[in-house]
Design a protein around this motif. Structure first.
Motif, mmCIF file in Angstrom:
data_model
loop_
_atom_site.group_PDB
_atom_site.id
_atom_site.type_symbol
_atom_site.label_atom_id
_atom_site.label_comp_id
_atom_site.label_asym_id
_atom_site.label_seq_id
_atom_site.Cartn_x
_atom_site.Cartn_y
_atom_site.Cartn_z
ATOM 1 N N ALA A 193 -49.067 21.000 -3.007
ATOM 2 C CA ALA A 193 -49.961 21.427 -1.933
ATOM 3 C C ALA A 193 -51.424 21.201 -2.307
ATOM 4 N N VAL A 194 -51.775 21.478 -3.569
ATOM 5 C CA VAL A 194 -53.146 21.247 -4.026
ATOM 6 C C VAL A 194 -53.483 19.763 -3.952
ATOM 7 N N ALA A 195 -52.547 18.912 -4.420
ATOM 8 C CA ALA A 195 -52.784 17.463 -4.378
ATOM 9 C C ALA A 195 -52.919 16.973 -2.944
ATOM 10 N N ILE A 196 -52.054 17.466 -2.062
ATOM 11 C CA ILE A 196 -52.117 17.068 -0.649
ATOM 12 C C ILE A 196 -53.407 17.561 -0.018
ATOM 13 N N GLY A 197 -53.746 18.822 -0.276
ATOM 14 C CA GLY A 197 -54.958 19.386 0.313
ATOM 15 C C GLY A 197 -56.207 18.651 -0.121
ATOM 16 N N LEU A 198 -56.287 18.288 -1.405
ATOM 17 C CA LEU A 198 -57.450 17.556 -1.903
ATOM 18 C C LEU A 198 -57.528 16.170 -1.276
ATOM 19 N N ILE B 107 -60.742 23.196 1.282
ATOM 20 C CA ILE B 107 -61.463 22.260 0.407
ATOM 21 C C ILE B 107 -62.551 21.531 1.192
ATOM 22 N N ARG B 108 -62.241 21.148 2.428
ATOM 23 C CA ARG B 108 -63.260 20.473 3.255
ATOM 24 C C ARG B 108 -64.475 21.377 3.458
ATOM 25 N N THR C 31 -66.843 27.709 -3.895
ATOM 26 C CA THR C 31 -66.499 28.161 -2.551
ATOM 27 C C THR C 31 -65.006 28.073 -2.295
ATOM 28 N N ILE C 32 -64.353 27.120 -2.908
ATOM 29 C CA ILE C 32 -62.943 26.846 -2.618
ATOM 30 C C ILE C 32 -62.015 27.905 -3.204
#
Length: 286
Positions: free
Chosen positions: A49-54, A173-174, A210-211
Motif C-alpha cells: 500500500a505504501v509503494a502504491i500510494g507513493l 502523500i499528495r 505532514t504525511i
C-alpha cells in the motif's frame, strides 16, 4: 473467564503459516494461528500500500498530464467503492479467470499463478536434513510442486487491502508533497539536482513531516479492515474466533479476546508511528 482457551479446539485451520497446529491443541493455539494469519497478510499489504500510494501520489503531481489523469481515475474508483465489494471482486476473478493448477501461468521464472494460488521460491531444508536451500516451484502433472504457495483467499485479501489503502495513502502523500514550498524544489534544480534527486533528497523528506500523522490512520484502518477476510474464507483472527465461539458457545469471551488483540495491535502500531514521527521531527529525515 478465559479458562475455555485451554480446551481442545476441535477444528482444523486451512492455513497455519509457519505455526504447527492440529485440532487436538488448545483454543489459544488456534487463536494464535489466526493472529499469525492476520499479520501474515497485513504486513505485506501495508508495504504494498505504501509503494502504491507513493507511486500514485507522484503520478498525481506529475508534470505529464496522462499520468495525472490515470492516477486520478484510480483514486476516484477505489476510494468510492466499498472495500468488501473490491475484496469479493478480486476473489472471484482469481478463482474463475485463472487457469487450473495443471496449466498454471509462469508469471516470472519460478513464480506460478493458478486457481490454486501463487507459488514462489522459498527456503527449505535439504532432503537429507542438511543445510537449507532455495526450493523452486515446478509444474507437475497435476499440480505445482516445490517452493511455497499462498492461496487465492490470501491473494484476494492482500490485493484488496493494498490497493484500497494505497488509494487513500496516495491522497495523504499528495497533500504532503503539495505542502512543500516550490522554492525548495527550484533551489535544488538550480543547484543541478536531477529530478530523482529532487524527489528523494528534498521533496519526500520535507513532505514526511505532514504525511506520517495522517498515514498512521490509514495503517490502523488496514489492520482493522483485514477482519473482512471472513468474507472469502481466509482463516484470520476473526474467522478462527467465529469458529471458536460456535464450538464453545462463549460468545462474549471470544469477542472480547478478538477485540483485545485488535486493540493491542492498533495501539502498538500507533505507538511506533508516533515514535517515528517524533524522531523525524526532532532529528530530521531518516
Amino acid at each position: 473467564m478465559l479458562d475455555f482457551l485451554t480446551q481442545p479446539a476441535g477444528f482444523d485451520i486451512g492455513e497455519t503459516g509457519l505455526l504447527l497446529y492440529d485440532a487436538a491443541q488448545p483454543l489459544w493455539r488456534a487463536m494464535l494461528v489466526g493472529l499469525g494469519n492476520t499479520l501474515r497478510v497485513s504486513l505485506p499489504a501495508l508495504l504494498m500500500a505504501v509503494a502504491i500510494g507513493l507511486t500514485v501520489a507522484l503520478g498525481r503531481t506529475s508534470r505529464v498530464a496522462g499520468w495525472r489523469v490515470m492516477a486520478g481515475i484510480y483514486v476516484d474508483i477505489i476510494r468510492n467503492t466499498p472495500l468488501l465489494l473490491q475484496l469479493l471482486m478480486w476473489y472471484f476473478l482469481l478463482i474463475e479467470w485463472l487457469p487450473d493448477s495443471t496449466q498454471a501461468l509462469a508469471v516470472l521464472p519460478g513464480i506460478w499463478l493458478s486457481k490454486g494460488g501463487l507459488a514462489f521460491p522459498w527456503l527449505a531444508p535439504a532432503d537429507d536434513g542438511g543445510a537449507w536451500a532455495w526450493s523452486w516451484p515446478q509444474q507437475d502433472t497435476f499440480n505445482i510442486v516445490g517452493g511455497a504457495a499462498v492461496t487465492p483467499e490470501y491473494l484476494a485479501l492482500a490485493l484488496a487491502l493494498s490497493l484500497y489503502t494505497g488509494a487513500f495513502l496516495a491522497e495523504v502523500i499528495r497533500g504532503g508533497i503539495e505542502a512543500v514550498p516550490a522554492s525548495l524544489m527550484e533551489a535544488a534544480e538550480t543547484l543541478g539536482a536531477t529530478r530523482w534527486q529532487q524527489i528523494t533528497r528534498v521533496l519526500l523528506p520535507q513532505a514526511l513531516r505532514t504525511i506520517v500523522p495522517a498515514a498512521t490512520n490509514q495503517f490502523l484502518n488496514l489492520i482493522k479492515n483485514s477482519s473482512l477476510a471472513v468474507a472469502v474464507g481466509y482463516p484470520d483472527l476473526v474467522s478462527v474466533g467465529n469458529t471458536a465461539l460456535n464450538q464453545t458457545g462463549r460468545v462474549t469471551e471470544c469477542v472480547l479476546v478478538m477485540m483485545s488483540v485488535y486493540l493491542f495491535m492498533s495501539l502498538l502500531t500507533a505507538a511506533f508511528m508516533n515514535w517515528f514521527n517524533a524522531r523525524h521531527a526532532v532529528k530530521g529525515p531518516v
